[in-house]
Design a protein around this motif. Structure first.
Motif, PDB file in Angstrom:
ATOM      1  N   THR A   1      26.578 -56.696   8.484  1.00 14.82           N
ATOM      2  CA  THR A   1      25.469 -56.478   7.538  1.00 14.82           C
ATOM      3  C   THR A   1      24.640 -55.249   7.900  1.00 14.82           C
ATOM      4  N   HIS A   2      24.754 -54.770   9.144  1.00 14.93           N
ATOM      5  CA  HIS A   2      23.991 -53.592   9.582  1.00 14.93           C
ATOM      6  C   HIS A   2      24.828 -52.315   9.582  1.00 14.93           C
ATOM      7  N   PHE A   3      26.114 -52.451   9.308  1.00 15.99           N
ATOM      8  CA  PHE A   3      27.032 -51.323   9.394  1.00 15.99           C
ATOM      9  C   PHE A   3      27.145 -50.613   8.054  1.00 15.99           C
ATOM     10  N   LYS A   4      26.872 -49.309   8.048  1.00 12.79           N
ATOM     11  CA  LYS A   4      26.993 -48.479   6.853  1.00 12.79           C
ATOM     12  C   LYS A   4      27.952 -47.338   7.155  1.00 12.79           C
ATOM     13  N   ALA A   5      29.165 -47.460   6.649  1.00 13.00           N
ATOM     14  CA  ALA A   5      30.214 -46.495   6.975  1.00 13.00           C
ATOM     15  C   ALA A   5      29.815 -45.069   6.603  1.00 13.00           C
ATOM     16  N   GLU A   6      29.212 -44.910   5.440  1.00 12.41           N
ATOM     17  CA  GLU A   6      28.872 -43.559   4.989  1.00 12.41           C
ATOM     18  C   GLU A   6      27.866 -42.885   5.922  1.00 12.41           C
ATOM     19  N   SER A   7      26.961 -43.653   6.493  1.00 12.19           N
ATOM     20  CA  SER A   7      25.985 -43.099   7.433  1.00 12.19           C
ATOM     21  C   SER A   7      26.629 -42.770   8.773  1.00 12.19           C
ATOM     22  N   PHE A   8      27.546 -43.615   9.226  1.00 19.71           N
ATOM     23  CA  PHE A   8      28.231 -43.358  10.486  1.00 19.71           C
ATOM     24  C   PHE A   8      29.060 -42.078  10.415  1.00 19.71           C
ATOM     25  N   LEU A   9      29.617 -41.786   9.268  1.00 19.29           N
ATOM     26  CA  LEU A   9      30.411 -40.579   9.113  1.00 19.29           C
ATOM     27  C   LEU A   9      29.588 -39.309   9.319  1.00 19.29           C
TER      28      LEU A   9
END
Length: 226
Positions: A126-134
């Motif tokens: 629920t805390h993981f945002k793939a687009e932000s990690f990229l």
């Protein structure tokens, strides 16, 4: 406290590939030992785990490969993920278990490396945002700082583990031999092979024949993938 379905992701090269990317004396032996050590401490936690090496990467950049590996584990049904590399000799099963407990208390857990990256990341789906990690500056000294800033934007509660030394080259091995009291005996023996030469006093590293050593540094969150 919530009982989360948690898995460990070992994001690391094979020893053969590490020796190519981080070429120094006995590097393949070092990373084979580190891979074995990492697998051993992961198995001690009794948590399910996934190993993603260079043969299982998806993506054109390091950030994409790292993010895609995390997304793939979440996609098979896990609620939380503990991501580690293979290059931190002082990582223990106790630290991983502590991370699981913190995740169940709704925290994000970061274990920072001395070079500005991180050796461990514990995060819920629920805390993981793939687009932000990229968008993170992967393999740069600002990585852990930028990661913390990203998490703070979402007002997440961050738990920082103690900083540990990871291994990217000979200089990092020297630091472990000189300043860390505890390192696993079998691994310490390999480190001594690298930092010692016959007839040279341990404290005089400057006398080493540097032509036999290649000091390569990769600032990163986890092992470099090409």
């Amino acid at each position: 406290m919530t009982d989360l379905k948690t898995a460990i992701l070992i994001f690391a090269h094979s020893a053969e590939q590490e020796a190519i990317n981080k070429p120094f004396l006995h590097s393949q032996s070092v990373f084979q030992s580190l891979n074995d050590h990492t697998l051993q401490i992961v198995q001690q936690t009794q948590l399910p785990y996934f190993v993603v090496n260079e043969t299982k990467q998806v993506g054109a950049t390091f950030g994409a490969r790292f993010t895609n590996a995390m997304q793939a584990v979440f996609d098979v049904g896990y609620d939380a993920l503990i991501v580690i590399g293979n290059d931190t000799p002082h990582l223990t099963s106790s630290l991983i278990k502590t991370t699981k407990t913190k995740l169940e208390a709704n925290k994000v857990v970061v274990g920072e490396s001395h070079n500005g990256g991180f050796y461990l990341l514990g995060i819920k789906k629920t805390h993981f945002k793939a687009e932000s990690f990229l968008e993170l500056p992967w393999q740069c000294q600002q990585l852990s700082r930028k990661l913390s800033q990203l998490l703070q934007l979402d007002a997440l509660d961050i738990c920082l583990l103690k900083k540990l030394q990871d291994i990217n080259g000979v200089d990092d091995i020297k630091k472990i031999v000189c300043f860390f009291k505890k390192v696993y005996r079998w691994l310490f023996h390999i480190f001594l092979k690298i930092t010692f030469q016959k007839g040279i006093c341990f404290k005089h590293f400057s006398l080493l024949k540097t032509k036999q050593l290649t000091s390569t540094s990769y600032n990163k969150g986890s092992p470099l993938f090409i």
